[in-house]
Motif scaffolding. Structure first.
Motif, mmCIF file in Angstrom:
data_model
loop_
_atom_site.group_PDB
_atom_site.id
_atom_site.type_symbol
_atom_site.label_atom_id
_atom_site.label_comp_id
_atom_site.label_asym_id
_atom_site.label_seq_id
_atom_site.Cartn_x
_atom_site.Cartn_y
_atom_site.Cartn_z
ATOM 1 N N ARG A 1 -13.710 34.597 7.796
ATOM 2 C CA ARG A 1 -14.321 33.925 8.940
ATOM 3 C C ARG A 1 -15.735 33.448 8.609
ATOM 4 N NH1 ARG A 1 -11.337 37.716 12.300
ATOM 5 N NH2 ARG A 1 -13.025 39.221 12.115
ATOM 6 N N LEU A 2 -16.473 34.258 7.849
ATOM 7 C CA LEU A 2 -17.816 33.855 7.448
ATOM 8 C C LEU A 2 -17.766 32.631 6.535
ATOM 9 C CD1 LEU A 2 -20.864 34.223 7.254
ATOM 10 C CD2 LEU A 2 -20.472 35.876 5.394
ATOM 11 N N ALA A 3 -16.862 32.622 5.570
ATOM 12 C CA ALA A 3 -16.740 31.483 4.653
ATOM 13 C C ALA A 3 -16.362 30.216 5.411
ATOM 14 C CB ALA A 3 -15.707 31.796 3.573
ATOM 15 N N GLU A 4 -15.474 30.345 6.389
ATOM 16 C CA GLU A 4 -15.070 29.184 7.187
ATOM 17 C C GLU A 4 -16.246 28.652 7.996
ATOM 18 O OE1 GLU A 4 -11.743 27.977 10.603
ATOM 19 O OE2 GLU A 4 -11.988 30.061 9.946
ATOM 20 N N ALA A 5 -17.009 29.538 8.620
ATOM 21 C CA ALA A 5 -18.163 29.110 9.422
ATOM 22 C C ALA A 5 -19.217 28.452 8.544
ATOM 23 C CB ALA A 5 -18.751 30.312 10.149
ATOM 24 N N GLN A 6 -19.446 28.983 7.359
ATOM 25 C CA GLN A 6 -20.435 28.395 6.453
ATOM 26 C C GLN A 6 -19.994 27.010 5.974
ATOM 27 O OE1 GLN A 6 -20.742 31.508 3.495
ATOM 28 N NE2 GLN A 6 -22.535 32.438 4.475
ATOM 29 N N ALA A 7 -18.702 26.865 5.697
ATOM 30 C CA ALA A 7 -18.190 25.565 5.267
ATOM 31 C C ALA A 7 -18.320 24.530 6.379
ATOM 32 C CB ALA A 7 -16.733 25.693 4.828
ATOM 33 N N ALA B 1 -20.552 24.538 8.752
ATOM 34 C CA ALA B 1 -21.970 24.213 8.867
ATOM 35 C C ALA B 1 -22.389 23.222 7.779
ATOM 36 C CB ALA B 1 -22.795 25.489 8.773
ATOM 37 N N GLN B 2 -21.852 23.362 6.574
ATOM 38 C CA GLN B 2 -22.183 22.445 5.493
ATOM 39 C C GLN B 2 -21.694 21.025 5.801
ATOM 40 O OE1 GLN B 2 -20.480 24.252 2.023
ATOM 41 N NE2 GLN B 2 -22.213 25.644 1.691
ATOM 42 N N VAL B 3 -20.512 20.927 6.438
ATOM 43 C CA VAL B 3 -19.999 19.611 6.818
ATOM 44 C C VAL B 3 -20.958 18.915 7.773
ATOM 45 C CG1 VAL B 3 -18.163 18.417 8.087
ATOM 46 C CG2 VAL B 3 -17.587 20.195 6.428
ATOM 47 N N TYR B 4 -21.428 19.624 8.771
ATOM 48 C CA TYR B 4 -22.341 19.030 9.743
ATOM 49 C C TYR B 4 -23.714 18.761 9.137
ATOM 50 C CZ TYR B 4 -18.790 20.015 13.257
ATOM 51 O OH TYR B 4 -17.626 20.036 13.978
ATOM 52 N N GLN B 5 -24.106 19.550 8.156
ATOM 53 C CA GLN B 5 -25.354 19.266 7.458
ATOM 54 C C GLN B 5 -25.276 17.931 6.728
ATOM 55 O OE1 GLN B 5 -25.971 22.711 4.972
ATOM 56 N NE2 GLN B 5 -27.326 23.710 6.441
ATOM 57 N N VAL B 6 -24.148 17.669 6.082
ATOM 58 C CA VAL B 6 -23.952 16.390 5.390
ATOM 59 C C VAL B 6 -24.007 15.241 6.386
ATOM 60 C CG1 VAL B 6 -22.296 15.000 4.091
ATOM 61 C CG2 VAL B 6 -22.654 17.400 3.483
ATOM 62 N N GLN B 7 -23.354 15.423 7.535
ATOM 63 C CA GLN B 7 -23.332 14.360 8.535
ATOM 64 C C GLN B 7 -24.720 14.076 9.091
ATOM 65 O OE1 GLN B 7 -20.321 15.914 11.199
ATOM 66 N NE2 GLN B 7 -18.777 14.528 10.365
ATOM 67 N N THR B 8 -25.510 15.116 9.327
ATOM 68 C CA THR B 8 -26.854 14.890 9.847
ATOM 69 C C THR B 8 -27.754 14.226 8.802
ATOM 70 O OG1 THR B 8 -27.432 17.178 9.249
ATOM 71 C CG2 THR B 8 -26.766 16.769 11.528
ATOM 72 N N LYS B 9 -27.530 14.502 7.519
ATOM 73 C CA LYS B 9 -28.299 13.823 6.477
ATOM 74 C C LYS B 9 -27.988 12.336 6.450
ATOM 75 C CE LYS B 9 -28.976 17.705 3.281
ATOM 76 N NZ LYS B 9 -28.657 18.247 1.936
ATOM 77 N N ARG B 10 -26.766 11.969 6.801
ATOM 78 C CA ARG B 10 -26.377 10.564 6.830
ATOM 79 C C ARG B 10 -26.953 9.831 8.029
ATOM 80 N NH1 ARG B 10 -19.940 11.254 5.185
ATOM 81 N NH2 ARG B 10 -20.293 11.690 2.973
ATOM 82 N N CYS B 11 -27.609 10.533 8.914
ATOM 83 C CA CYS B 11 -28.212 9.888 10.082
ATOM 84 C C CYS B 11 -29.389 9.012 9.688
ATOM 85 C CB CYS B 11 -28.664 10.939 11.094
ATOM 86 S SG CYS B 11 -27.289 11.818 11.874
ATOM 87 N N SER B 12 -29.949 9.208 8.512
ATOM 88 C CA SER B 12 -31.044 8.380 8.005
ATOM 89 C C SER B 12 -30.604 7.710 6.711
ATOM 90 C CB SER B 12 -32.299 9.221 7.756
ATOM 91 O OG SER B 12 -32.819 9.718 8.973
ATOM 92 N N VAL B 13 -30.862 6.419 6.616
ATOM 93 C CA VAL B 13 -30.591 5.662 5.393
ATOM 94 C C VAL B 13 -31.888 5.619 4.592
ATOM 95 C CG1 VAL B 13 -29.853 3.460 4.427
ATOM 96 C CG2 VAL B 13 -28.835 4.307 6.559
ATOM 97 N N ILE B 14 -31.887 6.263 3.435
ATOM 98 C CA ILE B 14 -33.091 6.420 2.621
ATOM 99 C C ILE B 14 -33.118 5.375 1.506
ATOM 100 C CG2 ILE B 14 -34.441 8.032 1.233
ATOM 101 C CD1 ILE B 14 -34.151 8.776 4.194
#
Length: 260
Positions: free
Chosen positions: A131-137, A139-152
């Motif tokens: 369950r911990l590994a699933e929750a961490q994975a 969270a990583q997906v949403y981290q990638v998506q939030t990084k894409r919110c800005s075009v650098i």
């Protein structure tokens, strides 16, 4: 009598025609042009300036644009935010995933403590780890998506064109900005394929852009990998000194010393 006159006139025309078409008679203008070609010390080719670093930046996610700070012609630096999306929903999902990850971590720690006291079995510990590994994975997906919110910006450059405007909603993959780095210009020439054996990397020639009329010293970098079958031409790429006066898209004439 008329037939004999016609015969004489026809013979005269034939003689004059034969004299006009005689290969021994040469037009002086054509003769001079031929001599100029044979004695020319340089040969020329047309070319265009192209930037090594140029791109059309596209959206990696669907959303509404809330920031688009640079307009056509404006310079920017590497790392600048060229566009930003409204990502409040993605940020909320990231927060939820991170909270779930913290909860799963606490559950795992508790189960491990109970296992040390033989209060729970190994299965409960393994399930908490999963369950911990699933929750961490997640969270990583949403981290990638939030990084894409800005075009650098990937490099220093300028905006060529804006494909969208602020507050517009775009789909994933939609073009946003066309950018170029005019510090990385190269000359692209199409030269006759018969020059291939006479041009080598490192060889120099002069290039005169039409827009500036200033002679520049260019250096052959590489030749193309294929000859165009229709035009029998070959791509030649050359470098040239950096100049603030040069822009991608400029065209001009390359002057080569006599190719021996």
């Amino acid at each position: 009598m008329w037939s004999s006159r016609a015969l004489v006139f026809g013979c005269c025309v034939a003689v004059l025609g034969a004299h006009a078409q005689s290969p021994t008679d040469t037009d002086p203008l054509l003769e001079n042009h031929s001599l100029e070609d044979e004695s020319a010390s340089v040969v020329q080719a047309r070319g265009v300036l192209r930037a090594r670093d140029q791109a059309v930046l596209a959206s990696e996610l669907a959303g509404r644009i809330i920031e688009l700070p640079f307009t056509e012609g404006e310079p920017f630096k590497k790392g600048d935010s060229l566009a930003r999306f409204d990502c409040s929903a993605y940020q909320a999902q990231l927060n939820a995933a991170q909270a779930a990850s913290r909860g799963a971590n606490e559950e795992l720690a508790h189960n491990r403590q109970l296992a040390s006291l033989n209060s729970v079995g190994r299965f409960e510990v393994a399930r908490a780890e999963a369950r911990l590994a699933e929750a961490q994975a997640q969270a990583q997906v949403y981290q990638v998506q939030t990084k894409r919110c800005s075009v650098i910006a990937p490099y220093d450059g300028q905006v060529v064109a804006r494909k969208v405007q602020r507050y517009e909603s775009v789909a994933a993959g939609a073009p946003l900005l066309e950018i170029v780095d005019n510090r990385t210009l190269e000359i692209h020439l199409l030269v006759p394929s018969r020059w291939m054996g006479k041009l080598k990397p490192g060889q120099t020639f002069t290039f005169v852009p039409d827009e500036t009329s200033k002679s520049l010293t260019a250096t052959v970098k590489r030749l193309g990998a294929r000859i165009d079958e229709g035009s029998q031409t070959l791509l030649l790429v050359a470098s040239l000194p950096k100049s603030d006066e040069l822009l991608a898209g400029m065209s001009g004439t390359a002057h080569f010393p006599e190719l021996k």
